[in-house]
Each structure stands twice: as C-alpha cells, then as structure tokens.
Design a protein around this motif. Sequence first.
Motif, PDB file in Angstrom:
ATOM      1  N   ALA A  63      37.903 -42.134  -1.935  1.00  0.00           N
ATOM      2  CA  ALA A  63      38.386 -43.132  -0.977  1.00  0.00           C
ATOM      3  C   ALA A  63      39.695 -42.724  -0.325  1.00  0.00           C
ATOM      4  O   ALA A  63      40.064 -43.288   0.712  1.00  0.00           O
ATOM      5  CB  ALA A  63      38.554 -44.478  -1.680  1.00  0.00           C
ATOM      6  N   SER A  64      40.410 -41.769  -0.907  1.00  0.00           N
ATOM      7  CA  SER A  64      41.688 -41.340  -0.334  1.00  0.00           C
ATOM      8  C   SER A  64      41.872 -39.854  -0.557  1.00  0.00           C
ATOM      9  O   SER A  64      41.314 -39.271  -1.495  1.00  0.00           O
ATOM     10  CB  SER A  64      42.855 -42.115  -0.957  1.00  0.00           C
ATOM     11  OG  SER A  64      42.985 -41.833  -2.338  1.00  0.00           O
ATOM     12  N   LEU A  65      42.678 -39.252   0.318  1.00  0.00           N
ATOM     13  CA  LEU A  65      43.090 -37.854   0.144  1.00  0.00           C
ATOM     14  C   LEU A  65      44.492 -37.713   0.734  1.00  0.00           C
ATOM     15  O   LEU A  65      44.678 -37.840   1.944  1.00  0.00           O
ATOM     16  CB  LEU A  65      42.125 -36.885   0.823  1.00  0.00           C
ATOM     17  CG  LEU A  65      42.333 -35.403   0.485  1.00  0.00           C
ATOM     18  CD1 LEU A  65      41.059 -34.609   0.748  1.00  0.00           C
ATOM     19  CD2 LEU A  65      43.487 -34.775   1.259  1.00  0.00           C
ATOM     20  N   VAL A  73      38.658 -44.096  -6.703  1.00  0.00           N
ATOM     21  CA  VAL A  73      38.977 -42.685  -6.933  1.00  0.00           C
ATOM     22  C   VAL A  73      39.566 -42.066  -5.669  1.00  0.00           C
ATOM     23  O   VAL A  73      39.165 -42.399  -4.550  1.00  0.00           O
ATOM     24  CB  VAL A  73      37.748 -41.870  -7.397  1.00  0.00           C
ATOM     25  CG1 VAL A  73      37.263 -42.349  -8.751  1.00  0.00           C
ATOM     26  CG2 VAL A  73      36.626 -41.932  -6.373  1.00  0.00           C
ATOM     27  N   GLY A  74      40.530 -41.182  -5.859  1.00  0.00           N
ATOM     28  CA  GLY A  74      41.164 -40.514  -4.741  1.00  0.00           C
ATOM     29  C   GLY A  74      41.693 -39.152  -5.148  1.00  0.00           C
ATOM     30  O   GLY A  74      41.573 -38.748  -6.305  1.00  0.00           O
ATOM     31  N   VAL A 128      41.718 -43.885 -10.326  1.00  0.00           N
ATOM     32  CA  VAL A 128      41.842 -42.575 -10.957  1.00  0.00           C
ATOM     33  C   VAL A 128      42.045 -41.575  -9.827  1.00  0.00           C
ATOM     34  O   VAL A 128      41.177 -41.424  -8.958  1.00  0.00           O
ATOM     35  CB  VAL A 128      40.599 -42.220 -11.781  1.00  0.00           C
ATOM     36  CG1 VAL A 128      40.770 -40.852 -12.448  1.00  0.00           C
ATOM     37  CG2 VAL A 128      40.329 -43.293 -12.833  1.00  0.00           C
ATOM     38  N   ILE A 129      43.190 -40.915  -9.833  1.00  0.00           N
ATOM     39  CA  ILE A 129      43.557 -39.995  -8.762  1.00  0.00           C
ATOM     40  C   ILE A 129      43.531 -38.557  -9.304  1.00  0.00           C
ATOM     41  O   ILE A 129      44.102 -38.277 -10.355  1.00  0.00           O
ATOM     42  CB  ILE A 129      44.954 -40.319  -8.207  1.00  0.00           C
ATOM     43  CG1 ILE A 129      45.049 -41.813  -7.821  1.00  0.00           C
ATOM     44  CG2 ILE A 129      45.267 -39.418  -7.024  1.00  0.00           C
ATOM     45  CD1 ILE A 129      44.034 -42.259  -6.775  1.00  0.00           C
ATOM     46  N   ALA A 141      46.714 -43.998  -4.530  1.00  0.00           N
ATOM     47  CA  ALA A 141      46.186 -45.171  -5.236  1.00  0.00           C
ATOM     48  C   ALA A 141      45.990 -46.338  -4.276  1.00  0.00           C
ATOM     49  O   ALA A 141      44.959 -47.022  -4.309  1.00  0.00           O
ATOM     50  CB  ALA A 141      47.123 -45.562  -6.373  1.00  0.00           C
ATOM     51  N   ARG A 142      46.975 -46.574  -3.417  1.00  0.00           N
ATOM     52  CA  ARG A 142      46.851 -47.673  -2.449  1.00  0.00           C
ATOM     53  C   ARG A 142      45.633 -47.473  -1.552  1.00  0.00           C
ATOM     54  O   ARG A 142      44.849 -48.397  -1.332  1.00  0.00           O
ATOM     55  CB  ARG A 142      48.110 -47.766  -1.589  1.00  0.00           C
ATOM     56  CG  ARG A 142      49.377 -48.190  -2.313  1.00  0.00           C
ATOM     57  CD  ARG A 142      50.520 -48.363  -1.331  1.00  0.00           C
ATOM     58  NE  ARG A 142      51.810 -48.446  -2.001  1.00  0.00           N
ATOM     59  CZ  ARG A 142      52.683 -47.448  -2.083  1.00  0.00           C
ATOM     60  NH1 ARG A 142      52.421 -46.275  -1.495  1.00  0.00           N
ATOM     61  NH2 ARG A 142      53.833 -47.607  -2.718  1.00  0.00           N
ATOM     62  N   GLN A 143      45.496 -46.254  -0.997  1.00  0.00           N
ATOM     63  CA  GLN A 143      44.393 -46.002  -0.077  1.00  0.00           C
ATOM     64  C   GLN A 143      43.037 -46.019  -0.779  1.00  0.00           C
ATOM     65  O   GLN A 143      41.997 -46.191  -0.135  1.00  0.00           O
ATOM     66  CB  GLN A 143      44.600 -44.674   0.645  1.00  0.00           C
ATOM     67  CG  GLN A 143      45.770 -44.687   1.615  1.00  0.00           C
ATOM     68  CD  GLN A 143      45.821 -43.454   2.481  1.00  0.00           C
ATOM     69  OE1 GLN A 143      44.848 -42.719   2.624  1.00  0.00           O
ATOM     70  NE2 GLN A 143      46.981 -43.203   3.081  1.00  0.00           N
ATOM     71  N   ALA A 144      43.043 -45.848  -2.096  1.00  0.00           N
ATOM     72  CA  ALA A 144      41.796 -45.935  -2.866  1.00  0.00           C
ATOM     73  C   ALA A 144      41.489 -47.372  -3.278  1.00  0.00           C
ATOM     74  O   ALA A 144      40.507 -47.622  -3.980  1.00  0.00           O
ATOM     75  CB  ALA A 144      41.885 -45.049  -4.102  1.00  0.00           C
ATOM     76  N   GLY A 145      42.347 -48.307  -2.843  1.00  0.00           N
ATOM     77  CA  GLY A 145      42.070 -49.716  -3.087  1.00  0.00           C
ATOM     78  C   GLY A 145      42.753 -50.308  -4.289  1.00  0.00           C
ATOM     79  O   GLY A 145      42.445 -51.441  -4.678  1.00  0.00           O
ATOM     80  N   GLY A 146      43.690 -49.580  -4.891  1.00  0.00           N
ATOM     81  CA  GLY A 146      44.333 -50.072  -6.094  1.00  0.00           C
ATOM     82  C   GLY A 146      45.817 -50.273  -5.949  1.00  0.00           C
ATOM     83  O   GLY A 146      46.425 -49.932  -4.931  1.00  0.00           O
TER      84      GLY A 146
END
Length: 232
Positions: free
Chosen positions: A132-134, A107-108, A4-5, A154-159
């Motif tokens: 997890a990401s910005l 989440v990012g 969820v971004i 999404a990638r950097q948040a693990g998805g």
Amino acid sequence: MQTVIFDLDGTLADTSGDLLAAANHCFRDMGHGDVLIPGQDAGIALRGGRMMLTRGLERLGALEQATVDRYYPVLLEAYAEAIDTHTFLYPGAMDAVERLKVLGYGVGICTNKPEGLAELLMQRLGARDAFASLIGADTLPVRKPDPEPLREAARQAGGHPDHCLLIGDSDTDRNTSRAAGVPSILVTFGPSGADMAALEPEALLEDYADLPDLVGRVLSAKTENAALGNVN
C-alpha cells in the motif's frame, strides 16, 4: 490498523548482483576491471551505491570523494538499465506479505533506495501492487535511520505510525525502529545475517514462512508491555 513495513534490499529481495554489476560498470569506465566480487561483496552492495564506489576505490588505493560524487549518477543510470537481471525475491516473501494482509495488517515498504528505482524494481518483479505504500530515500527530506520515512510508510499503508513494525536487515533498520519507538524483526538470511542478533531486535526471522506468527507475537508483546506501563 497495525502495519508491517519492509525494507527492500536484503530484506524482500537480494538485489546485490545487479548493484555490484552497476558499480563494476563504473570501475571499468574509470579504466579498471571489475573491482567488487559478486557474492563476496553482497554486504557492501546492500549498503548503497556510494558505499560500493567508496569501498572499490579504497581497494584501488584511489579513494577521492570527488570521484564518488562524479560516478554516483553513472552508477544509478547503469543500475536502472539492468535492475532485475540478477535480482530475486527471497523465497516465501510474497506469500508472507499476502498472509499478513489476510490477517488484517497493512503492508508497505520503507527503503533507502531512491524512490524511482524502488518503484521500477518492484514493478519489474511483479510485486508493487501488493504494498500500500513505498517510501524511498528521496521521498522525504530525510531518510532512514530518521524515523519519519517509516512513520510515513505506515500512514500511507493505512495505519498509525505508533502501531507499526519494521522488517529489515541492517543496523540502519534497527536504529530506525528504535528512533520511531516501534519494534523490529531482522532477517538472518541476508548477507549480514550473522550480525543481526547483536543488534538486539525484538525478533529474528530465519524463514518467511514464520513471519505472520512472529509479527503477531511481537506486536502482542508490545501491546501488553504498553498496558503494563499504563497500569504502573
């Protein structure tokens, strides 16, 4: 993992007060008084620094692109110096984020605010470590509504970027999710909330307390629709 971004300005936080103050600093430096009005011009503020300068100069009858270009760095500097004076996270936002994480979502953040300013603001608000990401406006060579910043968040948040959902507050966010081929939920409590239904997102959010259940329903519907498509 599904992710969820979140957009930042107007979605996670009301940043309009500090943005308008930075723009009015520029107008005072030009020799004018405060041109933009807190509250009334919140929607303009959340469209970014250049838009605030443009709209203000239009009101003064003095719009020149060179002036916008000259004062944009001045605005960013003024904003960085007082980035969290009036800004506040929307009620329930961080509780919803933590609940999503408990439910197993990554989440990012994907914002059109410059990355350095977004990092600074989230740290000042004590909320940066929850995400997890910005990805900011200048993290990549492109910005929203290009879909790549959302995909990278999404990638950097693990998805996987095909299995994310964007929470936003504008046509930019809606167009970003469409370009990425993923659903969006648009908030109705921001300055442009009354206009969100016309953008036809997969869902509207009136209260952050409802977000975890809403995310589950929207992503489940996407999965079911994809399965039906494969069958057909």
